[in-house]
Design a protein around this motif. Structure first.
Motif, PDB file in Angstrom:
ATOM      1  N   ALA A 151       0.838  -1.211   0.000  1.00 22.33           N
ATOM      2  CA  ALA A 151       0.000   0.000   0.000  1.00 22.33           C
ATOM      3  C   ALA A 151       0.869   1.256   0.000  1.00 22.33           C
ATOM      4  O   ALA A 151       0.500   2.270  -0.579  1.00 22.33           O
ATOM      5  CB  ALA A 151      -0.929  -0.009   1.211  1.00 22.33           C
ATOM      6  N   PHE A 152       2.027   1.183   0.634  1.00 17.45           N
ATOM      7  CA  PHE A 152       2.945   2.330   0.618  1.00 17.45           C
ATOM      8  C   PHE A 152       3.504   2.548  -0.786  1.00 17.45           C
ATOM      9  O   PHE A 152       3.510   3.645  -1.306  1.00 17.45           O
ATOM     10  CB  PHE A 152       4.101   2.116   1.601  1.00 17.45           C
ATOM     11  CG  PHE A 152       3.755   2.497   3.012  1.00 17.45           C
ATOM     12  CD1 PHE A 152       3.713   3.833   3.393  1.00 17.45           C
ATOM     13  CD2 PHE A 152       3.454   1.530   3.946  1.00 17.45           C
ATOM     14  CE1 PHE A 152       3.391   4.186   4.694  1.00 17.45           C
ATOM     15  CE2 PHE A 152       3.120   1.877   5.244  1.00 17.45           C
ATOM     16  CZ  PHE A 152       3.083   3.209   5.621  1.00 17.45           C
ATOM     17  N   ILE A 154       2.380   1.473  -3.747  1.00 20.03           N
ATOM     18  CA  ILE A 154       1.405   1.757  -4.797  1.00 20.03           C
ATOM     19  C   ILE A 154       0.931   3.207  -4.716  1.00 20.03           C
ATOM     20  O   ILE A 154       0.586   3.824  -5.726  1.00 20.03           O
ATOM     21  CB  ILE A 154       0.200   0.779  -4.713  1.00 20.03           C
ATOM     22  CG1 ILE A 154      -0.564   0.751  -6.029  1.00 20.03           C
ATOM     23  CG2 ILE A 154      -0.757   1.141  -3.604  1.00 20.03           C
ATOM     24  CD1 ILE A 154       0.132   0.013  -7.125  1.00 20.03           C
ATOM     25  N   GLN A 155       0.937   3.769  -3.505  1.00 13.20           N
ATOM     26  CA  GLN A 155       0.424   5.134  -3.346  1.00 13.20           C
ATOM     27  C   GLN A 155       1.478   6.190  -3.630  1.00 13.20           C
ATOM     28  O   GLN A 155       1.160   7.363  -3.755  1.00 13.20           O
ATOM     29  CB  GLN A 155      -0.124   5.334  -1.926  1.00 13.20           C
ATOM     30  CG  GLN A 155      -1.324   4.488  -1.615  1.00 13.20           C
ATOM     31  CD  GLN A 155      -2.068   5.008  -0.398  1.00 13.20           C
ATOM     32  OE1 GLN A 155      -2.992   5.786  -0.487  1.00 13.20           O
ATOM     33  NE2 GLN A 155      -1.638   4.564   0.768  1.00 13.20           N
ATOM     34  N   ARG A 156       2.742   5.765  -3.696  1.00 11.39           N
ATOM     35  CA  ARG A 156       3.801   6.746  -3.909  1.00 11.39           C
ATOM     36  C   ARG A 156       3.921   7.052  -5.402  1.00 11.39           C
ATOM     37  O   ARG A 156       4.553   6.310  -6.145  1.00 11.39           O
ATOM     38  CB  ARG A 156       5.124   6.237  -3.340  1.00 11.39           C
ATOM     39  CG  ARG A 156       6.134   7.332  -3.206  1.00 11.39           C
ATOM     40  CD  ARG A 156       7.359   6.901  -2.440  1.00 11.39           C
ATOM     41  NE  ARG A 156       8.354   7.969  -2.512  1.00 11.39           N
ATOM     42  CZ  ARG A 156       9.644   7.790  -2.346  1.00 11.39           C
ATOM     43  NH1 ARG A 156      10.108   6.591  -2.066  1.00 11.39           N
ATOM     44  NH2 ARG A 156      10.464   8.808  -2.451  1.00 11.39           N
ATOM     45  N   GLY A 157       3.268   8.108  -5.837  1.00 10.15           N
ATOM     46  CA  GLY A 157       3.367   8.532  -7.233  1.00 10.15           C
ATOM     47  C   GLY A 157       2.129   8.256  -8.071  1.00 10.15           C
ATOM     48  O   GLY A 157       1.979   8.819  -9.141  1.00 10.15           O
ATOM     49  N   LEU A 158       1.250   7.362  -7.597  1.00  5.22           N
ATOM     50  CA  LEU A 158       0.050   7.060  -8.369  1.00  5.22           C
ATOM     51  C   LEU A 158      -1.174   7.694  -7.724  1.00  5.22           C
ATOM     52  O   LEU A 158      -1.375   7.582  -6.520  1.00  5.22           O
ATOM     53  CB  LEU A 158      -0.187   5.549  -8.446  1.00  5.22           C
ATOM     54  CG  LEU A 158       0.654   4.711  -9.392  1.00  5.22           C
ATOM     55  CD1 LEU A 158       0.082   3.308  -9.462  1.00  5.22           C
ATOM     56  CD2 LEU A 158       0.746   5.339 -10.770  1.00  5.22           C
ATOM     57  N   SER A 159      -2.025   8.321  -8.536  1.00  4.70           N
ATOM     58  CA  SER A 159      -3.306   8.791  -8.011  1.00  4.70           C
ATOM     59  C   SER A 159      -4.185   7.565  -7.770  1.00  4.70           C
ATOM     60  O   SER A 159      -3.954   6.491  -8.334  1.00  4.70           O
ATOM     61  CB  SER A 159      -3.980   9.720  -9.025  1.00  4.70           C
ATOM     62  OG  SER A 159      -4.399   8.980 -10.143  1.00  4.70           O
ATOM     63  N   ALA A 160      -5.192   7.737  -6.922  1.00  4.38           N
ATOM     64  CA  ALA A 160      -6.091   6.616  -6.618  1.00  4.38           C
ATOM     65  C   ALA A 160      -6.813   6.164  -7.883  1.00  4.38           C
ATOM     66  O   ALA A 160      -7.036   4.965  -8.088  1.00  4.38           O
ATOM     67  CB  ALA A 160      -7.100   7.030  -5.549  1.00  4.38           C
ATOM     68  N   ARG A 161      -7.168   7.117  -8.763  1.00  6.48           N
ATOM     69  CA  ARG A 161      -7.858   6.764 -10.014  1.00  6.48           C
ATOM     70  C   ARG A 161      -6.973   5.853 -10.872  1.00  6.48           C
ATOM     71  O   ARG A 161      -7.416   4.816 -11.359  1.00  6.48           O
ATOM     72  CB  ARG A 161      -8.228   8.058 -10.755  1.00  6.48           C
ATOM     73  CG  ARG A 161      -8.759   7.899 -12.155  1.00  6.48           C
ATOM     74  CD  ARG A 161      -9.990   7.006 -12.230  1.00  6.48           C
ATOM     75  NE  ARG A 161     -11.096   7.479 -11.401  1.00  6.48           N
ATOM     76  CZ  ARG A 161     -12.092   6.696 -10.961  1.00  6.48           C
ATOM     77  NH1 ARG A 161     -12.093   5.400 -11.251  1.00  6.48           N
ATOM     78  NH2 ARG A 161     -13.060   7.199 -10.229  1.00  6.48           N
ATOM     79  N   MET A 163      -4.463   4.066  -9.868  1.00  5.78           N
ATOM     80  CA  MET A 163      -4.286   2.810  -9.133  1.00  5.78           C
ATOM     81  C   MET A 163      -5.459   1.863  -9.403  1.00  5.78           C
ATOM     82  O   MET A 163      -5.262   0.679  -9.683  1.00  5.78           O
ATOM     83  CB  MET A 163      -4.162   3.110  -7.645  1.00  5.78           C
ATOM     84  CG  MET A 163      -4.006   1.894  -6.753  1.00  5.78           C
ATOM     85  SD  MET A 163      -3.991   2.348  -5.005  1.00  5.78           S
ATOM     86  CE  MET A 163      -5.748   2.412  -4.652  1.00  5.78           C
ATOM     87  N   LEU A 164      -6.674   2.381  -9.345  1.00  6.22           N
ATOM     88  CA  LEU A 164      -7.850   1.538  -9.575  1.00  6.22           C
ATOM     89  C   LEU A 164      -7.914   1.046 -11.022  1.00  6.22           C
ATOM     90  O   LEU A 164      -8.402  -0.037 -11.302  1.00  6.22           O
ATOM     91  CB  LEU A 164      -9.137   2.306  -9.259  1.00  6.22           C
ATOM     92  CG  LEU A 164      -9.420   2.647  -7.798  1.00  6.22           C
ATOM     93  CD1 LEU A 164     -10.799   3.280  -7.670  1.00  6.22           C
ATOM     94  CD2 LEU A 164      -9.333   1.417  -6.910  1.00  6.22           C
ATOM     95  N   PRO A 169      -6.662  -5.319  -5.667  1.00  4.89           N
ATOM     96  CA  PRO A 169      -6.178  -5.750  -4.354  1.00  4.89           C
ATOM     97  C   PRO A 169      -5.832  -7.234  -4.370  1.00  4.89           C
ATOM     98  O   PRO A 169      -6.527  -8.027  -5.009  1.00  4.89           O
ATOM     99  CB  PRO A 169      -7.362  -5.491  -3.413  1.00  4.89           C
ATOM    100  CG  PRO A 169      -8.388  -4.774  -4.197  1.00  4.89           C
ATOM    101  CD  PRO A 169      -8.079  -4.934  -5.647  1.00  4.89           C
ATOM    102  N   TRP A 174      -1.198  -4.758  -3.718  1.00  7.78           N
ATOM    103  CA  TRP A 174      -1.927  -4.442  -4.945  1.00  7.78           C
ATOM    104  C   TRP A 174      -1.182  -5.080  -6.113  1.00  7.78           C
ATOM    105  O   TRP A 174       0.039  -4.969  -6.208  1.00  7.78           O
ATOM    106  CB  TRP A 174      -2.043  -2.925  -5.118  1.00  7.78           C
ATOM    107  CG  TRP A 174      -2.979  -2.323  -4.112  1.00  7.78           C
ATOM    108  CD1 TRP A 174      -2.709  -2.098  -2.787  1.00  7.78           C
ATOM    109  CD2 TRP A 174      -4.341  -1.925  -4.323  1.00  7.78           C
ATOM    110  NE1 TRP A 174      -3.831  -1.573  -2.173  1.00  7.78           N
ATOM    111  CE2 TRP A 174      -4.834  -1.458  -3.091  1.00  7.78           C
ATOM    112  CE3 TRP A 174      -5.187  -1.915  -5.447  1.00  7.78           C
ATOM    113  CZ2 TRP A 174      -6.137  -0.974  -2.942  1.00  7.78           C
ATOM    114  CZ3 TRP A 174      -6.472  -1.425  -5.297  1.00  7.78           C
ATOM    115  CH2 TRP A 174      -6.947  -0.967  -4.060  1.00  7.78           C
TER     116      TRP A 174
END
Lengths: 271, 140
Positions: A151-152, A154-161, A163-164, A169, A174
């Motif tokens: 989770a750390f 995947i969130q570093r540099g990617l917007s949630a949109r 990522m989805l 998951p 992810w």
């Protein structure tokens, strides 16, 4: 770790990987090598190094080298580069290539975030790109190939949109969707090794690698990259990296941080 | 206040003014607010805090922040209730809203984005994540 052990470690990294281990990194070395020693069944880092110096087994040597490399990476690091890649480079190169196929190499890809960022850009732009990603570290390549990110990470540099759109998951992590995973081919490669085949690329990214390279070996690595790059290709370095002091073969692209093209003098052998 | 977001200015010498970016942290956990405050202050934001959606709405009525870090589950008014009301307010479309919650299910994330959040952060997060998220939405 004694100073003598550290000196030998420095020598090993420089000769085998071209990696410059700073003199102030002895504590980092102890910290990074402790898990390697445990994994390899030694009581301590010192015991592991004594064995390595007496009987230099290749697999143990590489395990030690891998642990000392700099694995720092994240998705869309220096974002502007990825917008340039997908929005300008890919469409322009694709227009002049047979079948529109663009050949891309992520050289020194660590755990794969850069390569997957490139693949997301290509797939979104609708450009067919063959993306090869290599690293010296087999462990990094194994992780990259798994397509699994915490989770750390995947969130570093990617917007949630984003990522989805590209990840799903998988327990605590992810996982890259199959279409994204299939877009990148990962392999282990040492940038010190001279090209032994004719594979050439339209875009080569070698970002934040040369900064850690022993100055005496930078020229050799840049030369290998140059031989792998198409004459009208683009070399992309880290935003703050310069190679003017290492080579005459490239010139910087004005206004685009980290972008290099071949200098006219380097094109002569293709003529 | 009209439709314009209120701005705070930091006097610099007597000739120039430097605009200060503001961030409102909305979370019912004092500890989370404290951790998040330290991170966004480090990124140069001036920070205010609210413990639930109603407190946050009251704050935004007086001073519309540039960025809002928003928890989902809170007493009195939850994050989703706040976000819907915020976006109906004059100037309420201006702040970049980042949900920061423990929800990690894709459908919940999609729901938050669909309700008008600019981005979504899964807890726990760190400074590197928050900085990259704020940079993706153009807030830093």
């Amino acid at each position: 770790m004694t100073q003598d052990d550290f000196d030998r470690l420095q020598g090993l990294l420089a000769s085998r990987a071209g990696f410059r281990l700073g003199r102030d990194r002895i504590h980092l070395a102890e910290h990074r090598l402790a898990p390697v020693a445990r994994r390899e069944g030694f009581d301590s880092v010192d015991a592991m190094l004594q064995t390595l110096w007496v009987k230099p087994v290749a697999s143990l040597g590489w395990a030690v080298i891998e642990a000392m490399l700099n694995p720092e990476t994240w998705f869309r690091r220096d974002r502007a580069v990825f917008d340039t890649f997908a929005g300008e480079l890919l469409p322009a190169i694709s227009r002049v290539r047979p079948g529109g196929r663009v050949q891309v190499w992520s050289a020194g890809c660590s755990t794969g975030q850069e390569a997957y960022s490139l693949a997301m850009g290509a797939l979104s732009a609708g450009v067919t790109a063959d993306i090869v990603a290599t690293d010296l570290s087999q462990r990094a390549i194994d992780k990259a190939r798994s397509g699994l990110f915490s989770a750390f990470e995947i969130q570093r540099g990617l917007s949630a949109r984003t990522m989805l759109d590209w990840f799903e998951p998988a327990e605590d992590a992810w996982s890259a969707v199959p279409r994204l995973k299939d877009a990148v081919r990962f392999a282990r490669h040492n940038l010190l090794d001279a090209p032994t085949d004719g594979a050439r690329f339209d875009v080569i990214l070698c970002r934040n690698v040369l900064a850690d390279v022993d100055p005496a070996q930078r020229g050799q690595i840049v030369d290998h990259l140059e031989r792998r790059l198409m004459d009208d290709g683009v070399l992309i370095l880290g935003a703050e990296e310069r190679i003017e002091g290492d080579t005459m073969a490239f010139r910087a692209v004005g206004g685009r941080k980290g972008l290099y093209v071949k200098a006219p003098s380097a094109l002569s052998r293709a003529a | 206040m009209g439709g314009e977001a209120a701005r705070r200015f930091l006097p610099l010498g007597d000739v120039s003014l430097v605009e200060v970016r503001t961030c409102l942290i909305v979370d019912d956990s004092r500890i989370i607010r404290k951790v998040a405050r330290r991170i966004v202050e480090g990124l140069g934001f001036e920070v205010d805090e609210a413990a639930d959606g109603v407190e946050a709405l009251t704050h935004c009525g007086g001073l519309m922040p540039d960025v809002i870090l928003l928890d989902w589950n809170m007493p009195v008014m939850d994050g989703m209730g706040f976000l819907k009301r915020l976006r109906e307010q004059p100037g309420g479309d201006r702040p970049k809203v980042l949900f920061c919650t423990i929800e990690t299910a894709p459908e919940r994330i999609a729901e938050a984005l669909g309700a008008g959040a600019d981005d979504y952060v899964m807890k726990p997060f760190d400074g590197e994540i928050l900085q990259s998220k704020l940079s993706e939405v153009g807030a830093v």
